[in-house]
Design an enzyme around this catalytic site. Structure first.
Site, short mmCIF file in Angstrom:
data_model
loop_
_atom_site.label_atom_id
_atom_site.label_comp_id
_atom_site.label_asym_id
_atom_site.label_seq_id
_atom_site.Cartn_x
_atom_site.Cartn_y
_atom_site.Cartn_z
N TYR A 1 -0.14 3.95 -6.52
CA TYR A 1 0.13 3.70 -5.10
C TYR A 1 1.50 3.06 -4.91
O TYR A 1 2.30 3.49 -4.07
CB TYR A 1 -0.98 2.80 -4.55
CG TYR A 1 -0.76 2.25 -3.16
CD1 TYR A 1 -0.88 3.07 -2.04
CD2 TYR A 1 -0.46 0.90 -2.96
CE1 TYR A 1 -0.71 2.56 -0.76
CE2 TYR A 1 -0.30 0.38 -1.68
CZ TYR A 1 -0.42 1.22 -0.59
OH TYR A 1 -0.24 0.71 0.67
N LYS B 1 4.98 4.53 -3.02
CA LYS B 1 5.69 3.80 -1.96
C LYS B 1 7.17 3.66 -2.33
O LYS B 1 8.06 3.82 -1.47
CB LYS B 1 5.06 2.44 -1.73
CG LYS B 1 3.67 2.46 -1.13
CD LYS B 1 3.68 2.96 0.30
CE LYS B 1 2.33 2.78 0.96
NZ LYS B 1 2.28 3.31 2.35
#
Length: 319
Positions: free
Chosen positions: A149, A153
């Site tokens: 994750y 980003k």
């Protein structure tokens, strides 16, 4: 003004939508505040329709990893995009390929479909940071993510900066700390387990906290996030930091402080301590003090105190 919000059905997306509809408008291509005339709301799940007289609203429901959903989304021209949709850590670690298709490919496609030079506000995350931290983590610390994750980003931050350099978009990214307090039942993600420490007793339910009382977490209210997004959106380009990315300053609080604040707000549920090693390990990988040297001069600020975060939740939990 044509505005597109991805992740519009989430609690941040719903809050952002309501705030946008309560305003006279947002800064448009002219550099002046312009009224919103078209609003496209996209999410995997249902999206509640806001009260917005005079605004044409369209809802696109579907998985952003699905080619037909993404094609429909890219066919809608926009002047401003608030890109909040993402697959969080728990699911991203289980299926990194699908997470990439949700977290990275849609942003690239939406940039490719952009007409003119629209403003793109991207919800980045504290998860871009990993490894050994200094006492305070500021905007200029090099990202070193340790999760899928967080990696996605960080990739998107670079995509935004590069597309802005080429003049295809006017991109801006705001890195978010732990956002409290998500309504509903506890979800299998660490950030929501943190939220449950406050949410459950406020809703009259007992909760066994997976973190010890002395654990420190960097947090912000949904209200602070939405204010940060809109402040960042309306800034003239020449006031942006060099990398077009900044941290949303967080309020650092202990679990004990959170529990005490909930009690002051009238919580009736009882909080006990049941430390979970897996949860503790994840929280230990977060910066405890999340600051920004750029945010303050730009009018982007942390919450005043934890009582303000609880008040923000209580004021909006039934909406």
């Amino acid at each position: 003004m044509r505005v597109l919000i991805t992740g519009a059905g989430g609690f941040l997306g719903r809050r952002l939508t309501r705030e946008l509809m309560s305003r006279e408008g947002i800064v448009g291509p002219s550099g002046k505040v312009e009224p919103i005339t078209h609003l496209t709301l996209a999410d995997l799940g249902p999206v509640p329709l806001p009260e917005a007289p005079g605004v044409e609203i369209e809802v696109i429901q579907g998985d952003l990893a699905d080619a037909s959903t993404l094609e429909r989304l890219c066919a809608r021209p926009y002047d401003s995009l608030f890109h909040l949709a993402s697959q969080l850590t728990f699911h991203a670690e289980q299926d990194p390929d699908h997470a990439w298709a949700v977290n990275v490919d849609p942003l690239r496609a939406l940039i490719a479909a952009a007409q003119g030079c629209p403003r793109v506000i991207f919800a980045s995350s504290i998860a871009v940071f990993g490894g050994d931290f200094p006492a305070e983590v500021a905007d200029d610390l090099a990202p070193l993510p340790e999760t899928t994750y967080g990696t996605h980003k960080a990739v998107n931050e670079l995509i935004l900066a590069d597309a802005s350099r080429h003049g295809r978009i006017d991109g801006r990214a705001l890195r978010l700390p732990i956002i409290l307090i998500r309504p509903g039942v506890t979800q299998p993600v660490v950030s929501d387990k943190v939220a449950a420490i406050v949410r459950e007793p406020l809703e009259g339910r007992d909760f066994a906290a997976p973190l010890p009382p002395e654990a420190v977490v960097p947090v912000a209210s949904a209200g602070a996030v939405v204010r940060g997004f809109l402040n960042l959106h309306d800034l003239p380009p020449d006031r942006l930091p060099p990398k077009r990315t900044l941290n949303l300053p967080a309020l650092s609080v202990t679990v004990a402080h959170m529990v005490a604040a909930a009690a002051r707000a009238g919580a009736t549920g009882r909080v006990t301590s049941a430390p979970d090693p897996a949860t503790q390990a994840v929280v230990a990988g977060w910066p405890q003090h999340f600051i920004s040297h750029h945010a303050g001069p730009l009018g982007i600020a942390p919450d005043r105190d934890f009582d303000a975060i609880i008040a923000d939740y209580l004021a909006h939990r039934e909406v």
